[in-house]
Design an enzyme around this catalytic site. Structure first.
Site, PDB file in Angstrom:
ATOM      1  N   ASP A 482       0.805  -1.219   0.000  1.00  0.00           N
ATOM      2  CA  ASP A 482       0.000   0.000   0.000  1.00  0.00           C
ATOM      3  C   ASP A 482       0.832   1.259   0.000  1.00  0.00           C
ATOM      4  O   ASP A 482       0.315   2.350   0.078  1.00  0.00           O
ATOM      5  CB  ASP A 482      -1.101   0.025   1.062  1.00  0.00           C
TER       6      ASP A 482
HETATM    7  C1  BGC Z   1       2.931   1.377   6.111  1.00  0.00           C
HETATM    8  C2  BGC Z   1       2.255   0.143   5.595  1.00  0.00           C
HETATM    9  C3  BGC Z   1       0.845   0.137   6.085  1.00  0.00           C
HETATM   10  C4  BGC Z   1       0.163   1.441   5.685  1.00  0.00           C
HETATM   11  C5  BGC Z   1      -1.282   1.522   6.126  1.00  0.00           C
HETATM   12  C6  BGC Z   1       2.167   2.598   5.756  1.00  0.00           C
HETATM   13  O1  BGC Z   1       2.736   3.724   6.328  1.00  0.00           O
HETATM   14  O2  BGC Z   1       4.245   1.451   5.631  1.00  0.00           O
HETATM   15  O3  BGC Z   1       2.946  -1.007   5.969  1.00  0.00           O
HETATM   16  O4  BGC Z   1       0.148  -0.927   5.578  1.00  0.00           O
HETATM   17  O5  BGC Z   1       0.853   2.524   6.206  1.00  0.00           O
HETATM   18  O6  BGC Z   1      -1.448   1.727   7.466  1.00  0.00           O
HETATM   19  C1  NOJ Z   2       0.888  -3.687   6.066  1.00  0.00           C
HETATM   20  C2  NOJ Z   2      -0.554  -3.764   5.765  1.00  0.00           C
HETATM   21  O1  NOJ Z   2      -1.267  -4.213   6.886  1.00  0.00           O
HETATM   22  C3  NOJ Z   2      -0.810  -4.697   4.622  1.00  0.00           C
HETATM   23  O2  NOJ Z   2      -2.159  -4.639   4.290  1.00  0.00           O
HETATM   24  C4  NOJ Z   2       0.054  -4.342   3.439  1.00  0.00           C
HETATM   25  O3  NOJ Z   2      -0.184  -5.310   2.466  1.00  0.00           O
HETATM   26  C5  NOJ Z   2       1.505  -4.291   3.823  1.00  0.00           C
HETATM   27  N1  NOJ Z   2       1.656  -3.368   4.872  1.00  0.00           N
HETATM   28  C6  NOJ Z   2       2.431  -3.954   2.650  1.00  0.00           C
HETATM   29  O4  NOJ Z   2       2.393  -2.609   2.325  1.00  0.00           O
END
Ligand code: BGC
Ligand code: NOJ
Length: 804
Positions: A482
């Site tokens: 994401d």
């Molecule tokens: C993080 C991700 C996370 C996303 C949504 C980002 O800052 O790096 O790992 O899934 O936020 O909370």
């Molecule tokens: C953590 C999030 O919980 C997950 O949904 C996502 O796929 C990973 N980060 C990778 O960005």
């Protein structure tokens, strides 16, 4: 360096010093009441929702760290006070041990001829924590000992509690009875629940006001009342409510006393909240306190908890020659914590932010469906109910209301496909095809219900209807990663990468989602075949083949799979790029999905992973890391090189590579990668790795940081479930399928044989796998050509012999 050891027999991790690199925690609770507990007694508990119904206050950014939680003080008259979990006093102990077990944590301490054992757990069926403390006098003189138990109450809503002081300092209310303090803030108006903290043994004094207990300038390490060996016996409205009991215990030489404390949550019917004006109804608290006043009841509850866990773990166990593998698979990899918590409450997730993620919850389910299939079924329907009619979905939902949560938006291109995986995993595990008929609404709107199968159809269709210029799936807001925000273009500090900009653009495409489609649309086609929807199966298979061809022609970079095309149609994750030339996700997932296997592309891609991404602590997410902000890529380039999505070992995607390696038959590489990411295998580097050796972290700093190997975000990560899937299904090769258990091990050379005990649809399978050089399978003496053991009647035991 190690800070403890695994006690396999007790199924405990034993921490032998309070000075772990980070707080090493455990979870209490299995149903509605949960607690986080660190190895120095830090943490908090809550009823169902860590933001809205929190019982204890906890300060995440506190210095010293991990101060807060359950405060216990033991003080021999005239001597310095100490704590059974070291904190908050930090008085050096003569010995210290913290035993994190399944659903409980026990602290053993010794100091100056006193011994304490404090066991904390949540009894099955109750909404409370029991703190079961035994103190023993091991000296040969009589000792007069004071024991204080103290809880600092949170004013329920943890966010408001930490912000809204103009109101909060005026609202706290409690009631005090001998041995029990009831915390009833906001009960006078709209709440119908209260918390209570009780001592079942006789108390000598109490405190209900924090400043009275600590002293105005005081702190938890040395409360004024403890120092003075007294209690304020003072209650007031407002300020900072606590529940504190003082007990006085006289111990003859060799004598021990057991003191049980209960920290609970209770709820009343709205029309029966009060028993007199302003006086709360306390039936529930009194019942629970009464029950656990009997030490036998405490013992029975503790045994019941052990029985509950034994039942859960009995579904899958392995005996191999590798004791680390055994202990991780048999105990620690099993994923109940991610089922219970999703991503809400850990020492990195404050419990105040994120709801249940659509994709996170779906993937978590892959790892626990065999343990709690009924609860998995309910979870699937909850998740599918937030989907929209076009197949797309909210990204999250709130656990209390089960409604989609708009704060974080939608439009993540991968979300729907994981639901297909979840439902197929459930049906394969249980054989319960009736779930496909369950009327399931869209966006929770009554009247919109269609059979769950129709939801799956729309999941698949969504991808097919959202293709970009190369006929690859559109990226949307982002995909699994994401932080790869190709349609976002954010320039303002603080803007959320997750919601800023259009949720979909017409150009940016994801090769990763294409691989996801091959895997899960393929699964959907298989499901259609199994339920007799042959025409549909054929049509979907056609779409899968087309997608596979598209990946090979438009998504191949020469030595590895491309990651994406950006909003201008430029390649992402290509040798043509200066930074971010290769990404891990499409390599692992293409191999896992079988894309390019016969053409040799998958092999080449995984070799490229080893060559370009593999470090001592696993395979990094991308290389070379982004050294500057790329507005066209989004959050991924907001992280310094080697952190999080910008090239750390983002553990979640390593199991995809592990599974991919087994698809290629490379058991050694698969197992090697597993050992690199699973901290139990390098416990003696805990001072580098820093998070708990008994559970998986989300992210481990990559080599580009110059300080590789530091883990963060342990416990609540999709890694937990994927690692269990990779080990149990790909390496050990026990794969649930619609018509039975398929056995396809892909072992490293270091393992020559093993036995797996697997409970599948109520029948037990004892599966012996031996390396002989010839592949064969027989179940109860009947050989099977397709390596599948048919479903046996519940209650039976089948002996399976498998050679490889
Ligand atoms: C993080 C991700 C996370 C996303 C949504 C980002 O800052 O790096 O790992 O899934 O936020 O909370
Ligand atoms: C953590 C999030 O919980 C997950 O949904 C996502 O796929 C990973 N980060 C990778 O960005």
């Amino acid at each position: 360096m190690r800070y403890g050891f695994f006690d396999d027999k007790a199924k405990e991790y034993v921490i032998t010093t309070p000075h772990t690199p980070l707080p090493w925690i455990n979870y209490l609770g299995s149903e509605e009441f949960f607690g986080l507990i660190s190895n120095t007694l830090g943490g908090y508990c809550f009823y169902r929702d860590a933001k809205l119904q929190r019982l204890l206050r906890y300060r995440y950014n506190n210095v010293p760290r991990d101060t807060g939680g359950r405060f216990y003080y033991i003080k021999e008259r005239g001597r310095q006070a100490w704590a059974p979990g070291f904190k908050p006093c930090e008085t050096p102990l003569d010995s210290y041990e913290c035993r994190h077990g399944l659903g409980y944590t026990r602290f053993l301490a010794k100091k100056d001829g006193l011994e304490s054992s404090l066991t904390c757990f949540v009894p099955i069926g109750e909404t409370c924590e029991i703190h079961d403390l035994t103190i023993k006098n091991t000296a040969n003189v009589k000792k007069d000992v004071l024991v204080y138990g103290c809880m600092e109450f949170c004013l329920w809503n943890a966010v408001d509690d930490s912000q809204n002081f103009q109101r909060n300092l005026n609202i706290a209310e409690s009631e005090v009875e001998p041995g029990v303090i009831y915390h009833k803030t906001e009960y006078r108006e709209r709440r119908d629940h209260y918390a209570y903290y009780a001592s079942v043994s006789e108390t000598a004094g109490f405190d209900a006001d924090r400043d009275t207990f600590l002293g105005r300038e005081g702190d938890w390490s040395d409360p004024q009342m403890v120092r003075n060996e007294s209690s304020g016996n003072y209650y007031r409205v407002g300020w900072y409510p606590i529940g504190c009991h003082r007990l006085e215990v006289a111990l003859e030489p060799g004598e021990s006393k057991r003191l049980t404390f209960i920290l609970g949550y209770a709820k009343n019917p709205r029309d029966k909240k009060f028993i007199a004006p302003g006086v709360i109804r306390k039936d529930t608290a009194k019942r629970v306190i009464g029950q656990f006043s009997d030490p036998a009841a405490v013992d029975a509850a503790f045994e019941a908890l052990a029985g509950y866990w034994d039942g859960l773990l009995a579904k899958f166990s392995v005996e191999s020659g590798d004791e680390t593998l055994n202990r991780m698979v048999n105990v620690w990899h099993q994923c109940m914590v991610t089922f219970n918590m999703s991503r809400s409450a850990s020492f990195y997730e404050t419990g105040t932010g994120r709801g249940m993620g659509f994709r996170d919850s779906c993937q978590d389910l892959y790892g626990f469906v065999h343990i709690v299939p009924d609860r998995a079924r309910e979870r699937i329907i909850d998740i599918a109910s937030i989907q929209f009619e076009d197949g797309s979905t909210y990204h999250q939902y709130q656990p209390l209301t089960k409604r989609g949560n708009n704060d974080i938006g939608g439009g993540f291109s991968d979300d729907p496909l994981w639901l297909v995986g979840a439902v197929c995993a459930y049906v394969k595990e249980t054989g319960d095809f009736t779930i496909l008929d369950v009327p399931t609404p869209f966006n929770n709107v009554p009247g919109t219900e269609v059979p769950l199968m129709e939801h799956l159809r729309r999941c698949v269709r969504f991808t097919v209807e959202h293709l970009g210029p190369h006929k690859l799936p559109l990226m949307g807001r982002a995909d699994w990663n994401d932080c790869l925000n190709l349609n976002c273009f954010s320039e303002e500090p603080g803007e959320s990468f997750q919601t800023f900009g259009p949720s979909e653009g017409p150009v940016a495409e994801s090769v990763f989602v294409a691989a996801l489609f091959v895997k899960y649309a393929g699964e959907y086609a298989g499901l259609c075949e199994t339920v007799g929807l042959d025409d549909e199966a054929k049509a979907v298979r056609g779409q899968v083949e087309t997608m596979e061809r598209t990946i090979l022609s438009e998504g191949w970079d020469g030595k590895w799979f491309l990651r994406a095309y950006d909003a201008f149609g430029a390649k992402v994750g290509s040798s043509e790029n200066d930074e971010g030339k290769i990404y891990i996700e499409p390599q692992g997932f293409c191999a896992l999905a079988g894309v390019g296997v016969s053409e040799g592309y998958a092999l080449q891609a995984l070799d490229s992973v080893r060559e370009n991404l593999l470090g001592e602590y696993g395979a990094e997410l991308l290389a070379p890391c982004y050294t500057r902000y790329h507005v066209e890529l989004g959050e991924i380039s907001s992280y310094p090189p080697g952190f999080k999505e910008n090239g750390s070992v983002f553990c979640h995607n390593n199991p995809w590579v592990i599974i991919g390696e087994t698809v290629l038959g490379r058991g050694n590489y698969a197992f090697d990668l597993y050992r690199r990411i699973c901290p139990a295998f390098f416990e003696d580097k805990s001072e580098i790795h820093e998070t708990e050796p008994y559970c998986m972290p989300q992210t481990v700093t990559g080599r580009a940081t110059g300080e590789p190997g530091h883990a963060k975000n342990s416990w609540l990560t999709g890694t937990a479930s994927w690692v269990f899937v990779a080990v149990s299904q790909a390496i050990l090769g026990i794969q649930p399928d619609y018509n039975g258990l398929r056995i396809k091990p892909c072992l490293p050379d270091s393992i020559n044989g093993l036995t797996v005990t697997r409970v599948f649809r109520g029948a037990k399978y004892i599966i012996r796998i031996k390396r002989t050089g010839t592949a064969s399978l027989s179940a109860d003496g009947v050989s099977s050509e397709n390596f599948e053991v048919p479903v046996k009647p519940a209650g039976t035991v089948t002996e399976v012999e498998c050679t490889i």
